[in-house]
Design an enzyme around this catalytic site. Structure first.
Site, mmCIF file in Angstrom:
data_model
loop_
_atom_site.group_PDB
_atom_site.id
_atom_site.type_symbol
_atom_site.label_atom_id
_atom_site.label_comp_id
_atom_site.label_asym_id
_atom_site.label_seq_id
_atom_site.Cartn_x
_atom_site.Cartn_y
_atom_site.Cartn_z
ATOM 1 N N SER A 1 13.197 -8.523 9.614
ATOM 2 C CA SER A 1 13.995 -7.672 8.697
ATOM 3 C C SER A 1 13.615 -7.746 7.467
ATOM 4 C CB SER A 1 15.324 -8.144 8.593
ATOM 5 O OG SER A 1 15.423 -9.562 8.540
ATOM 6 N N THR B 1 11.487 -1.274 8.302
ATOM 7 C CA THR B 1 12.515 -2.418 8.888
ATOM 8 C C THR B 1 13.971 -2.277 8.529
ATOM 9 O OG1 THR B 1 12.727 -4.956 9.099
ATOM 10 C CG2 THR B 1 12.311 -4.086 6.761
ATOM 11 N N TYR B 2 14.627 -3.132 8.571
ATOM 12 C CA TYR B 2 16.319 -2.939 8.434
ATOM 13 C C TYR B 2 16.438 -4.187 7.311
ATOM 14 C CZ TYR B 2 16.642 -6.640 11.988
ATOM 15 O OH TYR B 2 16.637 -7.869 12.418
ATOM 16 N N GLY C 1 9.900 -11.950 10.054
ATOM 17 C CA GLY C 1 9.534 -11.467 11.332
ATOM 18 C C GLY C 1 7.862 -10.864 11.134
ATOM 19 N N ALA C 2 7.544 -10.113 12.005
ATOM 20 C CA ALA C 2 5.935 -9.512 12.308
ATOM 21 C C ALA C 2 5.561 -9.084 10.856
ATOM 22 C CB ALA C 2 6.067 -8.636 13.289
ATOM 23 N N ALA C 3 6.629 -8.609 10.197
ATOM 24 C CA ALA C 3 5.959 -7.710 8.751
ATOM 25 C C ALA C 3 5.579 -8.818 7.952
ATOM 26 C CB ALA C 3 7.364 -7.104 8.039
#
Length: 137
Positions: free
Chosen positions: A25, A57-58, A73-75
């Site tokens: 996120s 994303t959110y 996360g992955a971002a």
């Protein structure tokens, strides 16, 4: 017919942290969320000015007044602390709604403090050497 239009934009925010092992996120200071008309869980696009990466994303609500812009996360593989980003939300509008819709544009300083609010999508950051997007060839 529905058109997808810009609803909120936080322009040139500075990423304060990136955590690869956090649930994915983007964490955003609640003051910035309010100004950009963002809500918890809303989908946003993040454009990394520093390296050109774009991601979707959110939003998670961050501590009010903290200036936090945290990539989770992955971002975190695409965005690093110190990178400049543009955070954008969109809304789908009918033609009638579009006629009265005004986006929420938030300009921030290097500490992610609000320096200007508006609805002009092409307006540069006040006091910067940026050119208006409306004036570019």
């Amino acid at each position: 017919m529905l058109r997808t239009m810009l609803n909120g934009k936080i322009h040139r925010a500075t990423v304060t942290h990136a955590d690869l092992h956090y649930v994915g996120s983007i964490t955003i200071d609640a003051d910035l969320m309010d100004a950009a008309n963002l809500v918890d869980g809303e989908q946003v696009h993040v454009v990394n000015i520093t390296n050109g990466h774009r991601l979707v994303t959110y939003v998670l609500t961050g501590e009010r007044g903290s200036g936090v812009i945290g990539i989770n996360g992955a971002a975190a593989r695409l965005v690093a602390p110190g990178d400049l980003v543009i955070i954008i939300s969109y809304v789908q509008l009918t033609e009638a709604e579009r006629a009265t819709h005004r986006p929420h544009v938030v300009h921030v300083d290097a500490n992610n403090r609000i320096v200007a609010l508006g609805d002009d999508l092409a307006e540069p950051v006040p006091g910067s050497d940026q050119k208006s997007g409306a004036l570019l060839p």
